[in-house]
Design a protein around this motif. Structure first.
Motif, mmCIF file in Angstrom:
data_model
loop_
_atom_site.group_PDB
_atom_site.id
_atom_site.type_symbol
_atom_site.label_atom_id
_atom_site.label_comp_id
_atom_site.label_asym_id
_atom_site.label_seq_id
_atom_site.Cartn_x
_atom_site.Cartn_y
_atom_site.Cartn_z
ATOM 1 N N UNK A 19 0.828 -1.190 0.000
ATOM 2 C CA UNK A 19 0.000 0.000 0.000
ATOM 3 C C UNK A 19 0.869 1.248 0.000
ATOM 4 N N UNK A 20 0.251 2.352 -0.331
ATOM 5 C CA UNK A 20 0.920 3.634 -0.168
ATOM 6 C C UNK A 20 -0.127 4.705 0.072
ATOM 7 N N UNK A 21 0.303 5.780 0.693
ATOM 8 C CA UNK A 21 -0.527 6.961 0.851
ATOM 9 C C UNK A 21 0.241 8.106 0.212
ATOM 10 N N UNK A 22 -0.350 9.272 0.165
ATOM 11 C CA UNK A 22 0.333 10.394 -0.470
ATOM 12 C C UNK A 22 0.246 11.615 0.434
ATOM 13 N N UNK A 23 1.239 12.480 0.316
ATOM 14 C CA UNK A 23 1.219 13.748 1.020
ATOM 15 C C UNK A 23 0.218 14.667 0.319
ATOM 16 N N UNK A 24 -0.626 15.304 1.109
ATOM 17 C CA UNK A 24 -1.747 16.072 0.555
ATOM 18 C C UNK A 24 -1.350 17.484 0.144
ATOM 19 N N UNK A 25 -0.498 18.143 0.948
ATOM 20 C CA UNK A 25 -0.203 19.546 0.668
ATOM 21 C C UNK A 25 1.239 19.909 0.967
ATOM 22 N N UNK A 26 1.600 21.143 0.619
ATOM 23 C CA UNK A 26 2.924 21.645 0.933
ATOM 24 C C UNK A 26 3.962 21.341 -0.132
ATOM 25 N N UNK A 27 5.230 21.430 0.264
ATOM 26 C CA UNK A 27 6.350 21.313 -0.670
ATOM 27 C C UNK A 27 6.412 19.949 -1.335
ATOM 28 N N UNK A 28 5.950 18.899 -0.645
ATOM 29 C CA UNK A 28 6.035 17.536 -1.190
ATOM 30 C C UNK A 28 4.655 17.009 -1.586
ATOM 31 N N UNK A 29 3.754 17.908 -1.916
ATOM 32 C CA UNK A 29 2.399 17.520 -2.304
ATOM 33 C C UNK A 29 2.422 16.452 -3.401
ATOM 34 N N UNK A 83 2.987 17.211 8.028
ATOM 35 C CA UNK A 83 3.297 18.450 8.740
ATOM 36 C C UNK A 83 4.597 19.067 8.230
ATOM 37 N N UNK A 84 5.605 18.235 8.045
ATOM 38 C CA UNK A 84 6.897 18.735 7.562
ATOM 39 C C UNK A 84 6.774 19.342 6.176
ATOM 40 N N UNK A 85 5.971 18.725 5.328
ATOM 41 C CA UNK A 85 5.764 19.229 3.966
ATOM 42 C C UNK A 85 5.180 20.632 3.979
ATOM 43 N N UNK A 86 4.375 20.925 4.983
ATOM 44 C CA UNK A 86 3.731 22.235 5.069
ATOM 45 C C UNK A 86 4.620 23.286 5.717
ATOM 46 N N UNK A 87 5.847 22.887 6.090
ATOM 47 C CA UNK A 87 6.835 23.870 6.517
ATOM 48 C C UNK A 87 6.900 24.125 7.998
ATOM 49 N N UNK A 110 15.274 10.759 1.391
ATOM 50 C CA UNK A 110 14.797 11.018 0.026
ATOM 51 C C UNK A 110 14.230 12.429 -0.110
ATOM 52 N N UNK A 111 13.468 12.854 0.899
ATOM 53 C CA UNK A 111 12.826 14.171 0.850
ATOM 54 C C UNK A 111 13.762 15.300 1.284
ATOM 55 N N UNK A 112 14.927 14.926 1.843
ATOM 56 C CA UNK A 112 15.836 15.921 2.433
ATOM 57 C C UNK A 112 15.083 16.758 3.481
ATOM 58 N N UNK A 113 14.382 16.030 4.347
ATOM 59 C CA UNK A 113 13.511 16.653 5.341
ATOM 60 C C UNK A 113 14.320 17.038 6.579
#
Length: 211
Positions: A19-29, A83-87, A110-113
């Motif tokens: 399975x996989x899910x996806x990031x909804x918003x932000x830099x990694x949307x 949360x991280x994707x949204x900054x 991978x995301x350089x988070x």
């Protein structure tokens, strides 16, 4: 979310593709997040995360970059990386299962988070330790295994981990028993106020703050 903790965890394989899910918003949307092919992982659905982060955005007036977040049962990382994707300024993600933590580290790389810190540890022990050290957070995510009564153990600890005006997201298999018909609100919910709550399928999700 993590599976039931044990000294020798086993991981029965699920049928079908991972399975996989996806990031909804932000830099990694739209970035997909793989879900470890392991028994017990139940990532927060995309639609639920979209709703919850809209709730949080409204509460913080969209001021993501000032927030410090704690994800105590990280699992797939869907909540923490969202949360991280949204900054947000920082996300501390906790999980006790080795393969889960290794996957979270791979996603972080991978995301350089750089705003994400990942720890392999027991959620309750970490919560107690952080509280004793005086560390505080603006948002705490609680998505524990539904059957193990973790919310009743972690919510009282969260009261000592929140900054003033902070928020807790709590996910469960049943609505939280605020003022239920069997004798009122339980002691472990004392002091908490339900800001928003909803249900999607079997998932009950709640945004809480202290009175």
């Amino acid at each position: 979310m993590q599976k039931k903790s044990s000294h020798k965890p086993s991981y029965p394989r699920r049928p079908g593709p991972p399975q996989q899910v996806r990031i909804i918003g932000g830099a990694w949307k739209r970035t997909p997040l793989p879900v470890l092919d392991a028994f017990g992982l139940r990532p927060t659905p995309d639609r639920v995360r979209e709703t919850v982060f809209n709730w949080i955005r409204h509460q913080v007036d969209g001021d993501w970059d000032s927030l410090d977040c704690l994800d105590l049962f990280a699992g797939s990382g869907a909540l923490g990386f969202e949360a991280a994707s949204r900054g947000v300024r920082s996300v501390t993600m906790i999980d006790t299962v080795g393969p889960v933590v290794r996957q979270l580290e791979a996603i972080k790389e991978k995301l350089k988070a750089d705003n994400v810190r990942i720890l392999r540890a027991d959620a309750l022990a970490v919560a107690r330790d952080l509280a004793q050290r005086g560390q505080r957070f603006d948002v705490i995510f609680l998505d524990p295994p539904y059957q193990q009564d973790f919310l009743s153990q972690t919510l009282p600890l969260c009261a000592s981990l929140l900054k003033e005006g902070g928020l807790v997201y709590a996910e469960s298999g049943a609505a939280l028993p605020f003022g239920d018909e069997e004798g009122g609100t339980p002691e472990w919910l004392a002091g908490w106020q339900l800001v928003r709550g909803d249900k999607a399928g079997m998932v009950h999700f709640h945004l809480l703050k202290l009175h």
